[in-house]
Design an enzyme around this catalytic site. Structure first.
Site: not given
Length: 263
Positions: A9-11, A95, A97, A167, A173, A214, A235-236
């Site tokens: 997931n590149w957000k 998600h 966010e 999640e 993060g 994460s 994610g990251g």
């Protein structure tokens, strides 16, 4: 046996140039190995570019969101049929966010889930509790509500195209509060139990449940080897080819590189 599943997931990251290079590096790095299902979910502006680069590879294209209507006066939104037209097979919905930053409700997420499944998209539904909810021993109640309300009206015939991503919002993060493999396993077991109550035990045993708190290369093997942890929503670490490929190798049971994501 549920096939392992890893989603990048590149957000709201990358440029066209970066997206193109990253896609090519991941596709080339994976080669023809089919032990793990792999999906990349770039931002909307780069879906066509990434989809073109993925042609002929074993990596599927996914989107990060949609609006639950085929078309209409919804400025700035993207429909399920538009995603299909761009070659998407998957879509991430619910998600954390979007729930906590953008205020999406379980009822609205349910509309999205049903709209996506109705046109043939595979849905990755995200659920998870905040730190305050976990500290108040509300994890089970929160997951039960998100599943029950977020999947209201979903029919048995579409369940094969649905997966869940757990999640733990408190772990995303947060270098000092990562979920342990045991915490992930326990949460996944609870999700599977609840899903069984909603849709029956055979559907629950077939359900793929990924972990999305994460995930990094150095902890991927410990997480993905746990019973009931069927994959990772990354994610990251998905913004760099080497750490993402290391996580995919961890899912397949292959050797690790120990590469850590930069940034």
């Amino acid at each position: 046996m549920r096939q392992k599943f890893v989603v990048g997931n590149w957000k709201m990251h990358t440029t066209a140039a970066v997206a193109g290079r990253l896609t090519q590096a991941i596709a080339d790095g994976l080669g023809s190995d089919t032990r793990v299902r792999v999906v990349l979910c770039p931002p909307f502006p780069y879906l066509a570019l990434v989809g073109e680069r993925l042609k002929g590879s074993r990596v599927a294209l996914g989107a990060q969101n949609l609006y639950p209507a085929a078309d209409g006066p919804f400025t700035g939104e993207v429909s399920p049929t538009m995603l299909l037209d761009l070659g998407c097979q998957y879509v991430i919905l619910g998600h954390s966010e979007r729930r906590h930053t953008l205020g999406e409700t379980d009822a609205f997420i349910d509309q999205k889930v049903r709209a996506a499944l109705a046109v043939g998209l595979d849905v990755i539904l995200c659920v998870g509790e905040t730190r305050d909810q976990r500290n108040a021993n509300q994890t089970e109640a929160v997951l039960d509500r998100q599943l029950g309300q977020g999947l209201a009206g979903v029919t048995a015939g579409t369940l094969a195209r649905l997966s869940i991503a757990y999640e733990p919002v408190w772990a995303i993060g947060n270098l000092s509060h990562h979920a342990t493999p045991q915490q992930a396993q326990d949460a996944h077991a609870g999700i599977r139990r609840r899903f069984g109550l909603l849709f029956g035990e055979p559907a629950a045993q077939a359900l793929v449940i990924s972990y999305g708190g994460s995930v990094e290369p150095e902890d991927a093997a410990a997480l993905l080897s746990r019973p009931g942890v069927d994959g990772a929503l990354v994610g990251g670490a998905s913004l760099h080819a080497d750490p993402f490929l290391a996580i995919v190798r961890a899912a397949s049971g292959g050797p690790q590189t120990g590469v850590k994501a930069a940034g």
